[in-house]
Design a protein around this motif. Structure first.
Motif, PDB file in Angstrom:
ATOM      1  N   SER A 108       0.829  -1.207   0.000  1.00 28.22           N
ATOM      2  CA  SER A 108       0.000   0.000   0.000  1.00 28.22           C
ATOM      3  C   SER A 108       0.861   1.253   0.000  1.00 28.22           C
ATOM      4  O   SER A 108       0.574   2.228  -0.711  1.00 28.22           O
ATOM      5  CB  SER A 108      -0.925   0.000   1.217  1.00 28.22           C
ATOM      6  OG  SER A 108      -1.721   1.167   1.245  1.00 28.22           O
ATOM      7  N   ASP A 109       1.934   1.242   0.779  1.00 31.57           N
ATOM      8  CA  ASP A 109       2.843   2.390   0.824  1.00 31.57           C
ATOM      9  C   ASP A 109       3.487   2.616  -0.540  1.00 31.57           C
ATOM     10  O   ASP A 109       3.674   3.763  -0.972  1.00 31.57           O
ATOM     11  CB  ASP A 109       3.932   2.168   1.883  1.00 31.57           C
ATOM     12  CG  ASP A 109       3.391   2.245   3.309  1.00 31.57           C
ATOM     13  OD1 ASP A 109       2.267   2.747   3.493  1.00 31.57           O
ATOM     14  OD2 ASP A 109       4.099   1.776   4.225  1.00 31.57           O
ATOM     15  N   ASN A 110       3.828   1.526  -1.229  1.00 34.23           N
ATOM     16  CA  ASN A 110       4.397   1.651  -2.572  1.00 34.23           C
ATOM     17  C   ASN A 110       3.395   2.268  -3.537  1.00 34.23           C
ATOM     18  O   ASN A 110       3.755   3.087  -4.398  1.00 34.23           O
ATOM     19  CB  ASN A 110       4.827   0.280  -3.096  1.00 34.23           C
ATOM     20  CG  ASN A 110       6.106  -0.239  -2.473  1.00 34.23           C
ATOM     21  OD1 ASN A 110       6.211  -1.402  -2.125  1.00 34.23           O
ATOM     22  ND2 ASN A 110       7.098   0.618  -2.309  1.00 34.23           N
ATOM     23  N   VAL A 111       2.142   1.861  -3.420  1.00 33.64           N
ATOM     24  CA  VAL A 111       1.087   2.422  -4.271  1.00 33.64           C
ATOM     25  C   VAL A 111       0.957   3.921  -4.022  1.00 33.64           C
ATOM     26  O   VAL A 111       0.887   4.727  -4.959  1.00 33.64           O
ATOM     27  CB  VAL A 111      -0.263   1.722  -4.017  1.00 33.64           C
ATOM     28  CG1 VAL A 111      -1.390   2.429  -4.768  1.00 33.64           C
ATOM     29  CG2 VAL A 111      -0.194   0.260  -4.463  1.00 33.64           C
ATOM     30  N   ASN A 112       0.904   4.299  -2.755  1.00 34.44           N
ATOM     31  CA  ASN A 112       0.788   5.723  -2.407  1.00 34.44           C
ATOM     32  C   ASN A 112       1.953   6.534  -2.963  1.00 34.44           C
ATOM     33  O   ASN A 112       1.772   7.639  -3.499  1.00 34.44           O
ATOM     34  CB  ASN A 112       0.757   5.895  -0.884  1.00 34.44           C
ATOM     35  CG  ASN A 112      -0.477   5.312  -0.241  1.00 34.44           C
ATOM     36  OD1 ASN A 112      -1.411   4.881  -0.917  1.00 34.44           O
ATOM     37  ND2 ASN A 112      -0.489   5.292   1.076  1.00 34.44           N
ATOM     38  N   ALA A 113       3.151   5.974  -2.841  1.00 33.06           N
ATOM     39  CA  ALA A 113       4.348   6.691  -3.275  1.00 33.06           C
ATOM     40  C   ALA A 113       4.372   6.895  -4.786  1.00 33.06           C
ATOM     41  O   ALA A 113       4.923   7.890  -5.273  1.00 33.06           O
ATOM     42  CB  ALA A 113       5.600   5.937  -2.830  1.00 33.06           C
ATOM     43  N   LEU A 114       3.786   5.970  -5.539  1.00 33.96           N
ATOM     44  CA  LEU A 114       3.719   6.109  -6.990  1.00 33.96           C
ATOM     45  C   LEU A 114       2.537   6.960  -7.430  1.00 33.96           C
ATOM     46  O   LEU A 114       2.639   7.746  -8.379  1.00 33.96           O
ATOM     47  CB  LEU A 114       3.635   4.733  -7.641  1.00 33.96           C
ATOM     48  CG  LEU A 114       3.434   4.684  -9.160  1.00 33.96           C
ATOM     49  CD1 LEU A 114       4.542   5.445  -9.891  1.00 33.96           C
ATOM     50  CD2 LEU A 114       3.373   3.237  -9.647  1.00 33.96           C
ATOM     51  N   ALA A 115       1.413   6.813  -6.737  1.00 35.40           N
ATOM     52  CA  ALA A 115       0.190   7.495  -7.165  1.00 35.40           C
ATOM     53  C   ALA A 115       0.320   9.011  -7.139  1.00 35.40           C
ATOM     54  O   ALA A 115      -0.194   9.704  -8.022  1.00 35.40           O
ATOM     55  CB  ALA A 115      -0.985   7.057  -6.287  1.00 35.40           C
ATOM     56  N   GLU A 116       1.018   9.539  -6.151  1.00 36.85           N
ATOM     57  CA  GLU A 116       1.109  11.004  -6.012  1.00 36.85           C
ATOM     58  C   GLU A 116       1.834  11.642  -7.195  1.00 36.85           C
ATOM     59  O   GLU A 116       1.284  12.531  -7.857  1.00 36.85           O
ATOM     60  CB  GLU A 116       1.783  11.360  -4.679  1.00 36.85           C
ATOM     61  CG  GLU A 116       1.645  12.830  -4.300  1.00 36.85           C
ATOM     62  CD  GLU A 116       2.656  13.727  -4.997  1.00 36.85           C
ATOM     63  OE1 GLU A 116       2.327  14.904  -5.280  1.00 36.85           O
ATOM     64  OE2 GLU A 116       3.782  13.250  -5.273  1.00 36.85           O
ATOM     65  N   PRO A 117       3.046  11.208  -7.552  1.00 37.84           N
ATOM     66  CA  PRO A 117       3.683  11.824  -8.731  1.00 37.84           C
ATOM     67  C   PRO A 117       2.971  11.467 -10.032  1.00 37.84           C
ATOM     68  O   PRO A 117       2.963  12.266 -10.973  1.00 37.84           O
ATOM     69  CB  PRO A 117       5.110  11.271  -8.694  1.00 37.84           C
ATOM     70  CG  PRO A 117       5.035  10.034  -7.881  1.00 37.84           C
ATOM     71  CD  PRO A 117       3.968  10.275  -6.868  1.00 37.84           C
ATOM     72  N   LEU A 118       2.356  10.277 -10.099  1.00 34.78           N
ATOM     73  CA  LEU A 118       1.675   9.879 -11.324  1.00 34.78           C
ATOM     74  C   LEU A 118       0.483  10.787 -11.612  1.00 34.78           C
ATOM     75  O   LEU A 118       0.125  10.998 -12.774  1.00 34.78           O
ATOM     76  CB  LEU A 118       1.221   8.420 -11.219  1.00 34.78           C
ATOM     77  CG  LEU A 118       0.858   7.698 -12.518  1.00 34.78           C
ATOM     78  CD1 LEU A 118       2.012   7.746 -13.514  1.00 34.78           C
ATOM     79  CD2 LEU A 118       0.456   6.260 -12.227  1.00 34.78           C
ATOM     80  N   SER A 119      -0.117  11.338 -10.564  1.00 33.55           N
ATOM     81  CA  SER A 119      -1.247  12.246 -10.750  1.00 33.55           C
ATOM     82  C   SER A 119      -0.838  13.537 -11.449  1.00 33.55           C
ATOM     83  O   SER A 119      -1.686  14.288 -11.938  1.00 33.55           O
ATOM     84  CB  SER A 119      -1.883  12.580  -9.395  1.00 33.55           C
ATOM     85  OG  SER A 119      -1.025  13.386  -8.604  1.00 33.55           O
ATOM     86  N   LYS A 120       0.464  13.810 -11.540  1.00 29.16           N
ATOM     87  CA  LYS A 120       0.973  15.031 -12.170  1.00 29.16           C
ATOM     88  C   LYS A 120       1.384  14.829 -13.621  1.00 29.16           C
ATOM     89  O   LYS A 120       1.757  15.776 -14.307  1.00 29.16           O
ATOM     90  CB  LYS A 120       2.179  15.558 -11.373  1.00 29.16           C
ATOM     91  CG  LYS A 120       1.857  15.881  -9.918  1.00 29.16           C
ATOM     92  CD  LYS A 120       3.109  16.293  -9.159  1.00 29.16           C
ATOM     93  CE  LYS A 120       2.804  16.566  -7.690  1.00 29.16           C
ATOM     94  NZ  LYS A 120       4.040  16.920  -6.930  1.00 29.16           N
ATOM     95  N   LEU A 121       1.306  13.587 -14.092  1.00 29.37           N
ATOM     96  CA  LEU A 121       1.794  13.286 -15.441  1.00 29.37           C
ATOM     97  C   LEU A 121       0.973  13.978 -16.525  1.00 29.37           C
ATOM     98  O   LEU A 121       1.531  14.477 -17.509  1.00 29.37           O
ATOM     99  CB  LEU A 121       1.794  11.773 -15.664  1.00 29.37           C
ATOM    100  CG  LEU A 121       2.312  11.282 -17.010  1.00 29.37           C
ATOM    101  CD1 LEU A 121       3.756  11.728 -17.257  1.00 29.37           C
ATOM    102  CD2 LEU A 121       2.208   9.756 -17.097  1.00 29.37           C
ATOM    103  N   ALA A 122      -0.343  14.015 -16.360  1.00 31.02           N
ATOM    104  CA  ALA A 122      -1.190  14.639 -17.385  1.00 31.02           C
ATOM    105  C   ALA A 122      -0.835  16.106 -17.580  1.00 31.02           C
ATOM    106  O   ALA A 122      -0.748  16.596 -18.713  1.00 31.02           O
ATOM    107  CB  ALA A 122      -2.667  14.492 -17.024  1.00 31.02           C
TER     108      ALA A 122
END
Length: 384
Positions: A363-377
């Motif tokens: 879950s921590d790995n998911v959180n750590a990836l999700a935050e920067p990934l939300s900025k890709l668009a």
């Protein structure tokens, strides 16, 4: 699977800060955004205020602030409930920005308290000719490559589904179990494309607690329950297997018509991480078979594919973001590799053998990836 979540999932999502905006009620002066391209959305548990319900077409940014205490998701729908963009898992007290490429036309913004149901909807309009969106040749190439990838995944899925369906129709429980998870990989890698059509996902990938009022339960998870919980295959299950094949062939035939652009690719990558957060990490997606880890891996693979295709442009516009995304993709895939099991039919350990501590690490790995990934668009929408 983008259906409504149970209260248990909602509670977990809030606890892990991977939760979504709540409520939506119409309030707008009807004026355009003045060309700024940003729609401000302020959400509470019972309403959602949009700063405008008419705005210029092109790259549009939705700035969402959640002032509520419950869970919701925000969608922009084109006619026929075709998903243009969406965002789940925006925690209470947080702010997010959603960047989407929107063509001129009429749309609906839907906010879904509790992340379920039809949502509270309001009509919006994108005006103009949409000529403001200028795309580099690199982004055109990325879109073309992703469209090819999505079609390949659909094409490769059909023969795997046939093996699963044939086993079900033969009444062979063990053979059906061995082919079940493998039949889902291509779907899980490209699920946002399938969901953009509106009516296919509910037919093939809805969980029992995700059914809308009056909806008949069909698809993979209905068969999953029969195989692992009931441990037998009924005549109705055999009919459902045929229907699953029909629905997935429909998906295969429609992939080439999907609306794909750089922001749908980027937002789709984030949606796949939301899928992991609200279904795979919690163990609710594959609650009978416990084959969550192969789904988890497929979601991450699909997100990474979209990212890698967009990476050349993102690196030029936001090199720090690319550095962080490279780091986090490597971390999450490395963590998943620790749970591989060569003796398993799908190559991963059964999720019911993964302890609480290991689940928290995932879950921590998911959180750590999700935050920067939300900025890709936003990074690929920038013109330099």
């Amino acid at each position: 699977m983008r259906a409504h979540r149970s209260s248990v999932v909602a509670a977990i999502a809030v606890a892990t800060t991977l939760t979504a905006v709540a409520g939506c009620a119409e309030k707008s002066d009807g004026k355009s955004t003045g060309g700024k391209g940003t729609i401000e959305v302020t959400a509470t548990d019972s309403e959602c205020t949009l700063s405008a319900k008419e705005f210029p077409a092109g790259h549009v940014q939705f700035a969402v602030e959640n002032k509520g205490s419950t869970v919701t998701e925000v969608y922009v729908y084109a006619p026929g409930d075709r998903i243009v963009t969406e965002r789940e898992n925006i925690g209470p007290g947080t702010k997010v920005e959603i960047t989407a490429e929107i063509k001129p036309g009429a749309y609906e913004v839907a906010c879904k308290p509790g992340m379920k149901g039809h949502g509270i909807r309001q009509q919006v309009k994108a005006t103009g000719k949409g000529a403001a969106v200028k795309r580099s040749p690199k982004l055109d190439a990325a879109v073309a490559a992703y469209r090819k990838y999505a079609q390949e995944q659909a094409d490769q899925t059909i023969p795997k589904v046939k093996k699963f369906v044939d086993a079900v129709k033969d009444g062979d429980v063990e053979a059906a179990k061995k082919t079940y998870a493998l039949s889902r990989v291509g779907w899980e890698r490209t699920e946002p494309v399938a969901e953009s059509f509106g009516n296919i996902d509910p037919k093939v990938d809805t969980r029992e607690d995700g059914l809308a009022g009056g909806q008949k339960w069909t698809g993979w998870h209905k068969l999953e329950k029969s195989l692992w919980e009931k441990k037998k295959i009924s005549g109705d299950d055999k009919k459902l297997a045929d229907q699953l094949m029909t629905d997935l062939k429909d998906w295969q035939g429609r992939v080439g018509k999907a609306v794909i652009n750089p922001t749908t690719m980027a937002n789709g990558a984030k949606e796949l991480l939301d899928e992991v957060a609200t279904g795979k990490v919690t163990g609710e997606e594959e609650r009978y078979s416990h084959t969550d880890l192969i789904d988890f891996h497929a979601n991450v693979e699909g997100a990474q594919k979209a990212y890698e295709l967009l990476k050349p442009v993102a690196k030029k516009n936001d090199p720090a973001l690319v550095k962080e995304l490279d780091k986090q993709f490597e971390a999450i895939l490395g963590q998943l590799d620790k749970h591989r099991d060569s003796k398993s039919a799908d190559g991963f350990a059964s999720y019911d053998t993964v302890g609480k501590g290991e689940r928290k690490t995932l879950s921590d790995n998911v959180n750590a990836l999700a935050e920067p990934l939300s900025k890709l668009a936003a990074a690929v929408a920038v013109t330099k």
